[in-house]
Scaffold this motif. Sequence first.
Motif, PDB file in Angstrom:
ATOM      1  N   PRO A   1       1.063  -1.074  -0.079  1.00  0.00           N
ATOM      2  CA  PRO A   1      -0.022  -0.123  -0.227  1.00  0.00           C
ATOM      3  C   PRO A   1       1.052   1.029   0.061  1.00  0.00           C
ATOM      4  CG  PRO A   1      -0.328  -1.448   1.539  1.00  0.00           C
ATOM      5  CD  PRO A   1       0.513  -1.858   0.967  1.00  0.00           C
ATOM      6  N   LEU A   2       0.630   2.524  -0.878  1.00  0.00           N
ATOM      7  CA  LEU A   2       1.404   3.570  -0.586  1.00  0.00           C
ATOM      8  C   LEU A   2       0.049   4.293   0.034  1.00  0.00           C
ATOM      9  CD1 LEU A   2       2.136   3.500  -4.539  1.00  0.00           C
ATOM     10  CD2 LEU A   2       3.509   3.567  -2.727  1.00  0.00           C
ATOM     11  N   GLY A   3       0.799   4.814   1.053  1.00  0.00           N
ATOM     12  CA  GLY A   3      -0.290   5.828   1.794  1.00  0.00           C
ATOM     13  C   GLY A   3      -1.340   5.233   2.841  1.00  0.00           C
ATOM     14  N   THR A   4      -2.307   5.855   3.827  1.00  0.00           N
ATOM     15  CA  THR A   4      -3.889   5.064   4.207  1.00  0.00           C
ATOM     16  C   THR A   4      -4.783   5.068   3.555  1.00  0.00           C
ATOM     17  OG1 THR A   4      -3.651   6.876   5.830  1.00  0.00           O
ATOM     18  CG2 THR A   4      -2.184   6.078   6.547  1.00  0.00           C
ATOM     19  N   SER A   5      -4.927   5.542   2.602  1.00  0.00           N
ATOM     20  CA  SER A   5      -6.191   5.835   2.189  1.00  0.00           C
ATOM     21  C   SER A   5      -7.072   4.643   1.005  1.00  0.00           C
ATOM     22  CB  SER A   5      -6.498   6.754   1.042  1.00  0.00           C
ATOM     23  OG  SER A   5      -7.971   7.022   0.485  1.00  0.00           O
ATOM     24  N   ARG A   6      -8.520   3.881   1.867  1.00  0.00           N
ATOM     25  CA  ARG A   6      -8.870   2.715   1.101  1.00  0.00           C
ATOM     26  C   ARG A   6     -10.098   3.834   0.853  1.00  0.00           C
ATOM     27  NH1 ARG A   6      -6.583  -1.897   3.315  1.00  0.00           N
ATOM     28  NH2 ARG A   6      -4.695  -1.563   4.773  1.00  0.00           N
ATOM     29  N   LYS A   7     -10.724   2.785  -0.455  1.00  0.00           N
ATOM     30  CA  LYS A   7     -11.867   2.872  -0.980  1.00  0.00           C
ATOM     31  C   LYS A   7     -12.719   1.328  -0.526  1.00  0.00           C
ATOM     32  CE  LYS A   7     -11.442   7.275  -1.769  1.00  0.00           C
ATOM     33  NZ  LYS A   7     -12.472   8.163  -1.724  1.00  0.00           N
ATOM     34  N   ALA A   8     -13.598   1.256  -1.107  1.00  0.00           N
ATOM     35  CA  ALA A   8     -14.915   0.003  -1.177  1.00  0.00           C
ATOM     36  C   ALA A   8     -15.505   0.127  -2.249  1.00  0.00           C
ATOM     37  CB  ALA A   8     -15.617  -0.238   0.163  1.00  0.00           C
ATOM     38  N   PHE A   9     -15.553  -1.016  -3.014  1.00  0.00           N
ATOM     39  CA  PHE A   9     -16.127  -0.587  -4.353  1.00  0.00           C
ATOM     40  C   PHE A   9     -16.305  -2.056  -4.449  1.00  0.00           C
ATOM     41  CE2 PHE A   9     -13.792   2.854  -5.136  1.00  0.00           C
ATOM     42  CZ  PHE A   9     -14.669   3.685  -5.307  1.00  0.00           C
ATOM     43  N   TYR A  10     -17.810  -2.444  -5.194  1.00  0.00           N
ATOM     44  CA  TYR A  10     -18.503  -3.896  -5.992  1.00  0.00           C
ATOM     45  C   TYR A  10     -16.795  -4.173  -6.858  1.00  0.00           C
ATOM     46  CZ  TYR A  10     -22.726  -5.210  -3.169  1.00  0.00           C
ATOM     47  OH  TYR A  10     -23.238  -5.096  -2.477  1.00  0.00           O
ATOM     48  N   GLU A  11     -16.360  -5.591  -6.251  1.00  0.00           N
ATOM     49  CA  GLU A  11     -16.230  -6.658  -7.436  1.00  0.00           C
ATOM     50  C   GLU A  11     -16.415  -7.907  -7.706  1.00  0.00           C
ATOM     51  OE1 GLU A  11     -11.696  -7.359  -5.891  1.00  0.00           O
ATOM     52  OE2 GLU A  11     -11.423  -5.340  -5.223  1.00  0.00           O
ATOM     53  N   GLY A  12     -15.618  -8.827  -8.444  1.00  0.00           N
ATOM     54  CA  GLY A  12     -16.824  -9.762  -9.423  1.00  0.00           C
ATOM     55  C   GLY A  12     -14.858 -10.611  -9.987  1.00  0.00           C
ATOM     56  N   CYS A  13     -14.956 -11.814  -9.396  1.00  0.00           N
ATOM     57  CA  CYS A  13     -14.319 -12.762 -10.221  1.00  0.00           C
ATOM     58  C   CYS A  13     -14.545 -13.571 -11.128  1.00  0.00           C
ATOM     59  CB  CYS A  13     -13.258 -12.919  -9.084  1.00  0.00           C
ATOM     60  SG  CYS A  13     -12.080 -14.310  -9.384  1.00  0.00           S
ATOM     61  N   LEU A  14     -13.448 -13.938 -12.153  1.00  0.00           N
ATOM     62  CA  LEU A  14     -14.271 -14.820 -13.080  1.00  0.00           C
ATOM     63  C   LEU A  14     -14.550 -16.324 -12.366  1.00  0.00           C
ATOM     64  CD1 LEU A  14     -12.077 -13.457 -16.333  1.00  0.00           C
ATOM     65  CD2 LEU A  14     -14.265 -13.345 -16.120  1.00  0.00           C
ATOM     66  N   SER A  15     -13.576 -16.533 -11.666  1.00  0.00           N
ATOM     67  CA  SER A  15     -13.191 -18.085 -10.636  1.00  0.00           C
ATOM     68  C   SER A  15     -14.879 -17.778  -9.297  1.00  0.00           C
ATOM     69  CB  SER A  15     -12.355 -17.937  -9.962  1.00  0.00           C
ATOM     70  OG  SER A  15     -11.252 -18.504 -10.677  1.00  0.00           O
ATOM     71  N   LEU A  16     -15.716 -16.734  -9.816  1.00  0.00           N
ATOM     72  CA  LEU A  16     -16.321 -16.748  -9.112  1.00  0.00           C
ATOM     73  C   LEU A  16     -18.222 -16.299  -9.348  1.00  0.00           C
ATOM     74  CD1 LEU A  16     -14.552 -15.438  -5.556  1.00  0.00           C
ATOM     75  CD2 LEU A  16     -15.892 -17.945  -5.525  1.00  0.00           C
ATOM     76  N   ASN A  17     -17.937 -17.021 -10.726  1.00  0.00           N
ATOM     77  CA  ASN A  17     -19.041 -16.999 -11.312  1.00  0.00           C
ATOM     78  C   ASN A  17     -19.802 -16.490 -10.872  1.00  0.00           C
ATOM     79  OD1 ASN A  17     -18.223 -17.251 -13.756  1.00  0.00           O
ATOM     80  ND2 ASN A  17     -18.886 -18.885 -14.422  1.00  0.00           N
ATOM     81  N   GLY A  18     -20.867 -15.187 -11.092  1.00  0.00           N
ATOM     82  CA  GLY A  18     -22.544 -15.197 -11.001  1.00  0.00           C
ATOM     83  C   GLY A  18     -22.492 -14.026  -9.537  1.00  0.00           C
TER      84      GLY A  18
END
Length: 231
Positions: free
Chosen positions: A127-144
Amino acid sequence: MSPDSRNETIREARTADVSAERIRETVDQVLGSEVLPPIVQAGHPVLRQQAVPFTGQLDDAELGRLIDVMRRVMYMAPGVGLAAPQLGIPLQIAVLEDRFDVDPDVAAVRGREALPFFAVLNPRYEPLGTSRKAFYEGCLSLNGLQAAVLRPESVRLDYTALDGTAQQRNFTGWQARIVQHETDHLHGILYLDRAELRSLSSNAEYSARWAQPDITHARQELGFLPGESAG
């Protein structure tokens, strides 16, 4: 348990116990197929092992052909990254590229800019700095499925390029998220290990309810993450 402390207690995956000969056999099977290989899905042990560092198990021609196959599988999926274990190959190799057009308002909120194609061997990020952000993610190995993941907003990536040179690059915004997601794959970590599980949604529910530029509405309705942590 806070998101930060949970991330710190993610169980360290054991390194895959596989010989260079077996790796080459697996790669030969992938390269010898007349069709593109399927993407390995969650539950396969290769996704829960630390991939073996690349130390020349493949010659330059084999490595180049494998990178080409990985890139084509990523395009077909479609996705913005693919790690070798997702093809059943326990080697620390990944390809990354974000060439998708997205709404400018969404791109601005998520810090999403085009990421030209590149391949990495043996990557590590800090990590660079302490700022964190949350967003939705998906994954090709966790379909759906998709879930919100709180990650460092900026990271430094150390890796070996295909020509064997050591590289160091800084990434921020959505590019940093892609880098972290794919590097995690090579260490036996899936995005769900870092996710806010109360945010877990099917693709259909995500599209219908939570596909706003940020996660504010999903956070309020599903009850995850304090407001000050949300992206």
